[in-house]
Design a protein around this motif. Structure first.
Motif, PDB file in Angstrom:
ATOM      1  N   ALA A 293      45.834  32.253  44.511  1.00 61.13           N
ATOM      2  CA  ALA A 293      46.584  32.427  43.264  1.00 61.13           C
ATOM      3  C   ALA A 293      46.425  33.840  42.724  1.00 61.13           C
ATOM      4  O   ALA A 293      45.333  34.397  42.718  1.00 61.13           O
ATOM      5  N   ILE A 294      47.534  34.409  42.276  1.00 62.25           N
ATOM      6  CA  ILE A 294      47.551  35.716  41.624  1.00 62.25           C
ATOM      7  C   ILE A 294      48.161  35.495  40.241  1.00 62.25           C
ATOM      8  O   ILE A 294      49.367  35.330  40.110  1.00 62.25           O
ATOM      9  N   MET A 295      47.336  35.494  39.228  1.00 67.78           N
ATOM     10  CA  MET A 295      47.774  35.113  37.891  1.00 67.78           C
ATOM     11  C   MET A 295      47.665  36.294  36.925  1.00 67.78           C
ATOM     12  O   MET A 295      46.787  37.151  37.063  1.00 67.78           O
ATOM     13  N   GLY A 296      48.549  36.298  35.936  1.00 64.66           N
ATOM     14  CA  GLY A 296      48.613  37.447  35.048  1.00 64.66           C
ATOM     15  C   GLY A 296      47.788  37.333  33.791  1.00 64.66           C
ATOM     16  O   GLY A 296      47.478  38.337  33.157  1.00 64.66           O
ATOM     17  N   CYS A 297      47.395  36.117  33.422  1.00 69.12           N
ATOM     18  CA  CYS A 297      46.725  35.910  32.147  1.00 69.12           C
ATOM     19  C   CYS A 297      45.330  35.351  32.374  1.00 69.12           C
ATOM     20  O   CYS A 297      45.166  34.272  32.944  1.00 69.12           O
ATOM     21  N   ALA A 298      44.323  36.076  31.930  1.00 72.07           N
ATOM     22  CA  ALA A 298      42.933  35.643  32.118  1.00 72.07           C
ATOM     23  C   ALA A 298      42.593  34.425  31.276  1.00 72.07           C
ATOM     24  O   ALA A 298      41.612  33.732  31.531  1.00 72.07           O
ATOM     25  N   VAL A 299      43.399  34.134  30.256  1.00 73.93           N
ATOM     26  CA  VAL A 299      43.134  32.973  29.401  1.00 73.93           C
ATOM     27  C   VAL A 299      43.561  31.685  30.102  1.00 73.93           C
ATOM     28  O   VAL A 299      42.797  30.736  30.233  1.00 73.93           O
ATOM     29  N   ASN A 300      44.817  31.667  30.578  1.00 69.82           N
ATOM     30  CA  ASN A 300      45.355  30.446  31.176  1.00 69.82           C
ATOM     31  C   ASN A 300      45.323  30.433  32.700  1.00 69.82           C
ATOM     32  O   ASN A 300      45.429  29.363  33.304  1.00 69.82           O
ATOM     33  N   GLY A 301      45.217  31.608  33.318  1.00 70.53           N
ATOM     34  CA  GLY A 301      45.340  31.712  34.775  1.00 70.53           C
ATOM     35  C   GLY A 301      44.477  30.763  35.570  1.00 70.53           C
ATOM     36  O   GLY A 301      44.979  29.972  36.377  1.00 70.53           O
ATOM     37  N   PRO A 302      43.145  30.775  35.382  1.00 68.18           N
ATOM     38  CA  PRO A 302      42.286  29.895  36.187  1.00 68.18           C
ATOM     39  C   PRO A 302      42.623  28.420  36.020  1.00 68.18           C
ATOM     40  O   PRO A 302      42.561  27.644  36.974  1.00 68.18           O
ATOM     41  N   GLY A 303      42.991  28.024  34.799  1.00 73.71           N
ATOM     42  CA  GLY A 303      43.326  26.624  34.569  1.00 73.71           C
ATOM     43  C   GLY A 303      44.633  26.222  35.204  1.00 73.71           C
ATOM     44  O   GLY A 303      44.752  25.162  35.817  1.00 73.71           O
ATOM     45  N   GLU A 304      45.640  27.089  35.081  1.00 70.82           N
ATOM     46  CA  GLU A 304      46.955  26.786  35.646  1.00 70.82           C
ATOM     47  C   GLU A 304      46.916  26.751  37.167  1.00 70.82           C
ATOM     48  O   GLU A 304      47.705  26.051  37.800  1.00 70.82           O
ATOM     49  N   ALA A 305      46.011  27.525  37.753  1.00 70.58           N
ATOM     50  CA  ALA A 305      45.946  27.621  39.218  1.00 70.58           C
ATOM     51  C   ALA A 305      44.670  26.982  39.762  1.00 70.58           C
ATOM     52  O   ALA A 305      44.118  27.429  40.754  1.00 70.58           O
ATOM     53  N   LYS A 306      44.225  25.896  39.114  1.00 74.82           N
ATOM     54  CA  LYS A 306      42.947  25.309  39.531  1.00 74.82           C
ATOM     55  C   LYS A 306      43.024  24.627  40.895  1.00 74.82           C
ATOM     56  O   LYS A 306      41.997  24.303  41.480  1.00 74.82           O
ATOM     57  N   GLU A 307      44.235  24.420  41.404  1.00 73.75           N
ATOM     58  CA  GLU A 307      44.368  23.853  42.743  1.00 73.75           C
ATOM     59  C   GLU A 307      44.148  24.906  43.829  1.00 73.75           C
ATOM     60  O   GLU A 307      43.998  24.569  45.002  1.00 73.75           O
ATOM     61  N   ALA A 308      44.132  26.169  43.434  1.00 68.58           N
ATOM     62  CA  ALA A 308      43.959  27.253  44.414  1.00 68.58           C
ATOM     63  C   ALA A 308      42.523  27.318  44.911  1.00 68.58           C
ATOM     64  O   ALA A 308      41.576  27.102  44.151  1.00 68.58           O
TER      65      ALA A 308
END
Length: 347
Positions: A293-308
């Motif tokens: 996962a390559i996410m732009g927001c450190a607030v929501n990124g890990p949670g939104e991409a927790k399947e990665a």
């Protein structure tokens, strides 16, 4: 609904539950043997599993041993009208023939091709498309309908079946995604032959990938299709990457990385677009079955991409590296890609 019948081209099984194979075609002039061989090797390295080469004349037969001496994947001879080219291709060691029996002349010629291929265990792909329909079929349907394409393919198959030949693969390609999908659905209902999927003349790389993904994907999710080619007006290697990406997107292929990245929004404070492209380029040859996962927001990124399995998320000058949604470290933004690569290496 994948085909029940299986044929074998070289070392690749097609149909009958075998894995879906990826094909492409050389686009180097047939008389340029050196560069044809070079491109064949590049395609194999990129992940091509079956290569097709145009054999327009007897001189082009020389391509067959030259390519087969340098690659280990099957080679298909693409032949139109001249049945003698098919006979010579078989004698030269080809692994599969692409020819339409209805276009090569009378029964004696069809029998010669069928008997020669049968004696050498060489399968034949029948490839019909909107521009190749027989006059009697066009007269019946008025224009290239899905029913017309399917009937044409089965008509050509019947010409081989007359001579007890049934190691056949069918394709019914159209530049119209809707027509192509319906034609293959009809064929899957009417026969057990393996089906080679593709949208013909799909266009340049961008539009060609979109149309191929729509058409090929619509069929694969229904279990229809045994081998695929993404046709692009582009370097054939791009066809290979696109085909494997389609298979990964459908969870049909598990070798290689699946990327997840957010579309960016007003909270994004890093150059996520270039970051995602750089990560994908640097990991394009990685064969590990993981999700990145390559996410732009450190607030929501890990949670939104927790399947990665592994991912990075940008912040304001700093970024996060996370596994399965759990943050494992913070690193400066400029070190995010290297940190990602290091973690992928550990998996």
């Amino acid at each position: 609904m994948a085909s029940k019948k299986q044929v074998i081209a070289g070392n690749v099984k097609i149909g009958g539950g075998a894995k879906i194979s990826v094909q492409s075609m050389l686009n180097v002039p047939a008389d340029d043997i050196e560069n044809s061989v070079k491109q064949a090797k590049e395609l194999e390295q990129a992940g091509c599993e079956i290569i097709r080469a145009a054999i327009p004349n007897m001189d082009a037969i020389k391509l067959i041993p030259a390519i087969k001496n340098e690659v280990s994947i099957p080679l298909v001879a693409d032949i139109h009208f001249d049945y003698r080219l098919a006979l010579e291709a078989v004698n030269a060691g080809i692994d599969k023939i692409r020819i339409n029996p209805g276009n090569i002349g009378d029964d004696s010629r069809v029998k010669a091709v069928a008997d020669t291929c049968k004696a050498h265990n060489i399968p034949i792909r029948i490839g019909v498309n909107s521009g190749s329909l027989e006059k009697h079929i066009l007269a019946k349907y008025g224009h290239p309908t899905p029913e017309a394409l399917c009937e044409s393919a089965l008509y050509h198959a019947s010409l081989l079946e007359k001579f007890d030949f049934d190691d056949i693969v069918l394709s019914m390609k159209s530049s119209s995604v809707g027509i192509m999908v319906k034609a293959y659905e009809l064929a899957a209902e009417k026969c057990d032959y393996p089906l080679h999927l593709g949208v013909t003349e799909a266009g340049t790389e961008r539009m060609g990938i979109i149309k191929s993904s729509a058409g090929i994907g619509a069929l694969l999710v229904k279990g229809i299709g045994d081998t695929i080619r993404v046709s692009l007006t582009a370097d054939p290697i791009r066809e290979i990457y696109a085909a494997h990406d389609i298979l990964r997107a459908l969870d049909i292929e598990t070798e290689g990385i699946q990327f997840v990245s957010c579309p960016t929004c007003g909270r994004t404070k890093i150059d996520l677009i270039n970051l995602a492209n750089e990560a994908q380029e640097k990991l394009k040859d990685c064969k590990k079955n993981i999700k990145v996962a390559i996410m732009g927001c450190a607030v929501n990124g890990p949670g939104e991409a927790k399947e990665a399995d592994i991912g990075i998320a940008g912040g304001d000058g700093m970024g996060l590296v996370f596994k399965k949604g759990e943050i494992i470290k913070k690193v400066p933004e400029q070190n995010l890609i290297n940190a990602l690569l290091e973690e992928v290496e550990k998996i």
